[in-house]
Design a protein around this motif. Sequence first.
Motif, PDB file in Angstrom:
ATOM      1  N   HIS A  51     -17.447  21.578  -4.829  1.00 51.61           N
ATOM      2  CA  HIS A  51     -16.038  21.887  -4.622  1.00 51.61           C
ATOM      3  C   HIS A  51     -15.201  20.851  -5.369  1.00 51.61           C
ATOM      4  CE1 HIS A  51     -12.531  23.709  -2.853  1.00 51.61           C
ATOM      5  NE2 HIS A  51     -12.089  22.475  -2.627  1.00 51.61           N
ATOM      6  N   LEU A  52     -14.389  21.324  -6.281  1.00 46.12           N
ATOM      7  CA  LEU A  52     -13.468  20.467  -7.022  1.00 46.12           C
ATOM      8  C   LEU A  52     -12.109  20.499  -6.339  1.00 46.12           C
ATOM      9  CD1 LEU A  52     -14.290  21.706 -10.633  1.00 46.12           C
ATOM     10  CD2 LEU A  52     -15.030  19.549  -9.590  1.00 46.12           C
ATOM     11  N   THR A  53     -11.502  19.343  -6.201  1.00 45.12           N
ATOM     12  CA  THR A  53     -10.140  19.235  -5.676  1.00 45.12           C
ATOM     13  C   THR A  53      -9.337  18.442  -6.694  1.00 45.12           C
ATOM     14  OG1 THR A  53     -10.972  19.198  -3.404  1.00 45.12           O
ATOM     15  CG2 THR A  53      -8.712  18.449  -3.752  1.00 45.12           C
ATOM     16  N   VAL A  54      -8.251  19.039  -7.164  1.00 42.00           N
ATOM     17  CA  VAL A  54      -7.425  18.347  -8.157  1.00 42.00           C
ATOM     18  C   VAL A  54      -5.984  18.290  -7.670  1.00 42.00           C
ATOM     19  CG1 VAL A  54      -7.000  20.426  -9.560  1.00 42.00           C
ATOM     20  CG2 VAL A  54      -6.790  18.167 -10.605  1.00 42.00           C
ATOM     21  N   ARG A  55      -5.388  17.128  -7.838  1.00 45.63           N
ATOM     22  CA  ARG A  55      -3.946  16.923  -7.620  1.00 45.63           C
ATOM     23  C   ARG A  55      -3.391  16.489  -8.962  1.00 45.63           C
ATOM     24  NH1 ARG A  55      -1.636  15.546  -2.486  1.00 45.63           N
ATOM     25  NH2 ARG A  55      -0.424  14.081  -3.699  1.00 45.63           N
ATOM     26  N   ALA A  56      -2.310  17.133  -9.370  1.00 52.76           N
ATOM     27  CA  ALA A  56      -1.813  16.902 -10.723  1.00 52.76           C
ATOM     28  C   ALA A  56      -0.313  16.708 -10.747  1.00 52.76           C
ATOM     29  CB  ALA A  56      -2.181  18.089 -11.604  1.00 52.76           C
ATOM     30  N   GLU A  57       0.130  15.870 -11.652  1.00 57.25           N
ATOM     31  CA  GLU A  57       1.545  15.737 -11.982  1.00 57.25           C
ATOM     32  C   GLU A  57       1.694  16.291 -13.396  1.00 57.25           C
ATOM     33  OE1 GLU A  57       2.716  11.641 -11.508  1.00 57.25           O
ATOM     34  OE2 GLU A  57       2.007  11.599  -9.436  1.00 57.25           O
ATOM     35  N   VAL A  58       2.389  17.435 -13.483  1.00 54.01           N
ATOM     36  CA  VAL A  58       2.525  18.121 -14.767  1.00 54.01           C
ATOM     37  C   VAL A  58       3.984  18.533 -14.932  1.00 54.01           C
ATOM     38  CG1 VAL A  58       1.626  19.944 -16.254  1.00 54.01           C
ATOM     39  CG2 VAL A  58       0.185  19.028 -14.419  1.00 54.01           C
ATOM     40  N   PRO A  59       4.797  17.681 -15.527  1.00 47.24           N
ATOM     41  CA  PRO A  59       6.212  18.013 -15.702  1.00 47.24           C
ATOM     42  C   PRO A  59       6.389  19.290 -16.526  1.00 47.24           C
ATOM     43  CG  PRO A  59       5.811  15.699 -16.208  1.00 47.24           C
ATOM     44  CD  PRO A  59       4.477  16.358 -16.050  1.00 47.24           C
ATOM     45  N   GLY A  60       7.314  20.133 -16.084  1.00 44.89           N
ATOM     46  CA  GLY A  60       7.682  21.318 -16.845  1.00 44.89           C
ATOM     47  C   GLY A  60       6.754  22.506 -16.684  1.00 44.89           C
ATOM     48  N   LEU A  61       5.835  22.468 -15.726  1.00 46.58           N
ATOM     49  CA  LEU A  61       4.895  23.567 -15.571  1.00 46.58           C
ATOM     50  C   LEU A  61       5.116  24.257 -14.229  1.00 46.58           C
ATOM     51  CD1 LEU A  61       2.449  25.032 -16.819  1.00 46.58           C
ATOM     52  CD2 LEU A  61       0.993  23.427 -15.580  1.00 46.58           C
ATOM     53  N   ASP A  62       5.152  25.599 -14.247  1.00 43.24           N
ATOM     54  CA  ASP A  62       5.322  26.339 -12.998  1.00 43.24           C
ATOM     55  C   ASP A  62       3.967  26.556 -12.316  1.00 43.24           C
ATOM     56  OD1 ASP A  62       4.044  28.454 -14.315  1.00 43.24           O
ATOM     57  OD2 ASP A  62       5.891  29.587 -14.615  1.00 43.24           O
ATOM     58  N   ALA A  63       4.005  27.067 -11.095  1.00 47.73           N
ATOM     59  CA  ALA A  63       2.798  27.237 -10.287  1.00 47.73           C
ATOM     60  C   ALA A  63       1.789  28.161 -10.952  1.00 47.73           C
ATOM     61  CB  ALA A  63       3.171  27.763  -8.906  1.00 47.73           C
ATOM     62  N   GLU A  64       2.252  29.244 -11.536  1.00 48.57           N
ATOM     63  CA  GLU A  64       1.342  30.190 -12.164  1.00 48.57           C
ATOM     64  C   GLU A  64       0.637  29.566 -13.367  1.00 48.57           C
ATOM     65  OE1 GLU A  64       4.606  30.968 -11.493  1.00 48.57           O
ATOM     66  OE2 GLU A  64       4.130  32.020  -9.627  1.00 48.57           O
ATOM     67  N   GLY A  65       1.384  28.839 -14.159  1.00 56.24           N
ATOM     68  CA  GLY A  65       0.803  28.169 -15.317  1.00 56.24           C
ATOM     69  C   GLY A  65      -0.219  27.126 -14.914  1.00 56.24           C
ATOM     70  N   PHE A  66       0.089  26.394 -13.843  1.00 55.61           N
ATOM     71  CA  PHE A  66      -0.854  25.392 -13.366  1.00 55.61           C
ATOM     72  C   PHE A  66      -2.117  26.047 -12.825  1.00 55.61           C
ATOM     73  CE2 PHE A  66      -2.573  22.671  -9.986  1.00 55.61           C
ATOM     74  CZ  PHE A  66      -3.018  21.628 -10.791  1.00 55.61           C
ATOM     75  N   ALA A  67      -1.948  27.116 -12.038  1.00 53.27           N
ATOM     76  CA  ALA A  67      -3.107  27.816 -11.480  1.00 53.27           C
ATOM     77  C   ALA A  67      -4.020  28.323 -12.591  1.00 53.27           C
ATOM     78  CB  ALA A  67      -2.652  28.969 -10.589  1.00 53.27           C
ATOM     79  N   ALA A  68      -3.444  28.886 -13.633  1.00 55.65           N
ATOM     80  CA  ALA A  68      -4.233  29.410 -14.747  1.00 55.65           C
ATOM     81  C   ALA A  68      -4.970  28.284 -15.474  1.00 55.65           C
ATOM     82  CB  ALA A  68      -3.334  30.175 -15.720  1.00 55.65           C
ATOM     83  N   ALA A  69      -4.290  27.179 -15.706  1.00 58.67           N
ATOM     84  CA  ALA A  69      -4.910  26.048 -16.398  1.00 58.67           C
ATOM     85  C   ALA A  69      -6.030  25.445 -15.561  1.00 58.67           C
ATOM     86  CB  ALA A  69      -3.860  24.992 -16.737  1.00 58.67           C
TER      87      ALA A  69
END
Length: 157
Positions: free
Chosen positions: A97-115
């Motif tokens: 199980h991978l768990t990631v917490r990210a700080e990604v300025p300028g990215l919406d939830a859908e874009g983050f989920a896809a990435a």
Amino acid sequence: MATTRTAHTVWEGNLLKGAGTVTLDSSGQGSFEVSWPSRAEAANGKTSPEELIAAAHSSCYSMALSHGLDGAGTPPTRLETKADVTFQPGEGITGIHLTVRAEVPGLDAEGFAAAAEDAKKNCPVSQALTGTTITLSAEAMGEAHLALAGKPLHSHD
């Protein structure tokens, strides 16, 4: 250009009462004790193949996610990835199980989920471990975090 990294283990004795030392040869970063009790019970200051896989997977996933986000024009400022590798004696590795917490300025939830999902599927360690079920919880901080309303994204397989 291909690279090869090397580690070796010296094991003495039988499985249950024996012990070994794994050495990271390529990096020279050190040697670590291993034993069956540290693998199947409590770590007690020793490592295990599963912990080494967790280290490899969390670092590979972070690199893949960072690369994917940067390629999309939204480089992360910080990624924190944890890999939990479950070992069941008699069965083997039953999941990661991978768990990631990210700080990604300028990215919406859908874009983050896809990435996040793309990195899970395409990081070289994930690809090497395709015989194992790999799950993901991803949480973005900042703008995407607001869009997620504090709920982690969950992905299976």
